[in-house]
Design an enzyme around this catalytic site. Sequence first.
Site, PDB file in Angstrom:
ATOM      1  N   VAL A   9      31.785  -5.062 -10.818  1.00  0.00           N
ATOM      2  CA  VAL A   9      31.292  -3.297 -10.725  1.00  0.00           C
ATOM      3  C   VAL A   9      31.095  -2.641  -9.481  1.00  0.00           C
ATOM      4  O   VAL A   9      30.713  -3.220  -8.590  1.00  0.00           O
ATOM      5  CB  VAL A   9      30.328  -2.954 -11.554  1.00  0.00           C
TER       6      VAL A   9
ATOM      7  N   LEU B  43      39.872  -6.245  -6.154  1.00  0.00           N
ATOM      8  CA  LEU B  43      39.954  -4.842  -6.350  1.00  0.00           C
ATOM      9  C   LEU B  43      38.909  -4.929  -5.886  1.00  0.00           C
ATOM     10  O   LEU B  43      38.409  -4.005  -4.525  1.00  0.00           O
ATOM     11  CB  LEU B  43      40.330  -3.805  -7.813  1.00  0.00           C
ATOM     12  N   LYS B  44      37.434  -5.801  -6.234  1.00  0.00           N
ATOM     13  CA  LYS B  44      36.385  -5.141  -5.746  1.00  0.00           C
ATOM     14  C   LYS B  44      35.248  -5.814  -4.113  1.00  0.00           C
ATOM     15  O   LYS B  44      35.161  -4.783  -4.165  1.00  0.00           O
ATOM     16  CB  LYS B  44      35.519  -5.946  -6.458  1.00  0.00           C
ATOM     17  N   LEU B  45      36.703  -6.373  -3.656  1.00  0.00           N
ATOM     18  CA  LEU B  45      36.979  -7.026  -2.519  1.00  0.00           C
ATOM     19  C   LEU B  45      37.254  -5.591  -1.437  1.00  0.00           C
ATOM     20  O   LEU B  45      37.091  -4.627  -0.089  1.00  0.00           O
ATOM     21  CB  LEU B  45      37.545  -7.995  -2.350  1.00  0.00           C
TER      22      LEU B  45
END
Length: 291
Positions: free
Chosen positions: A120, A169-171
Amino acid sequence: MTSQQTIGFIGFGAMASRMADNLKKAGYGAIAYTPSGKGGDGSTSFLPTAADVASKADIVLVCVPDDDSLAAAMYGPKGTLAGMKADQLLLNTSSVSPEAADALFNAAQDRHIAVIDCPVSGSTPEAEAGNLVVLAGGDDAILARAKPIFDAIGKTTIHAGPAGSGARLKLVINGIMGAGLAAVAETIAYGLAAGLNRSMLFDALDEVAVISPHHKRKIRAAKSGDFSPQFPTRLMQKDMRLLLDAAARLAVPVPTLAATTQQLSLTRRAAEDADYSALIGVMEKIVANDA
């Protein structure tokens, strides 16, 4: 309202406990496991192993801090996978390396368990308000099953692509967040060293469009010296380290992110459990010592 399904939490820290509060408001039950074996708030029962939680839950939600914690919680005779049934839904909200996310997906596939990597975007205020952005990687049909949970904890769900895409995508997002904060910290340090009035400087940065709302929130807190952890330095530094490794595997040059990681390593040494915006305080202290 839901049909009183039970969410089994693996990890129950600052983010997961707030997710649980919102899921309870949406009509879900909650049980949990933490490695420390501690916990319990009256409405959430804590069980002795991850496998116990998985076997008693309808849906399992994992929220642990790093690759090592994920491996310890998922695998082995007392791990989460050992307690899960075929076609049970496993939601991995942890911020971990793409390799760890892929390994969990493959291990779950071998057991016919439906898994989504869904870290998240947002800190504890967004988690408390149910305004997280869910970054989901996985099959459309499995995402549809998870939609009621995502709707309860977040304002938006982004389908990033196939399994593992959420972790990647979180990174990207956390890299932008970390590098942006480093730029803010360094330029504040310059402004103070150059003799600008401190209150004017911090207030001016709160007004300009070039700074994100997230970083404006950090600037306001730093003005008063409040570095209470919404996103601890140790976790941000970990995410930057994961991003550096992931980029290196693809031969992507990321010198700005490398420098940011060094800044956050310094901040982690000084204030591991403080919010990562403590970098602003570190830089301010450096120039104050020159005065």
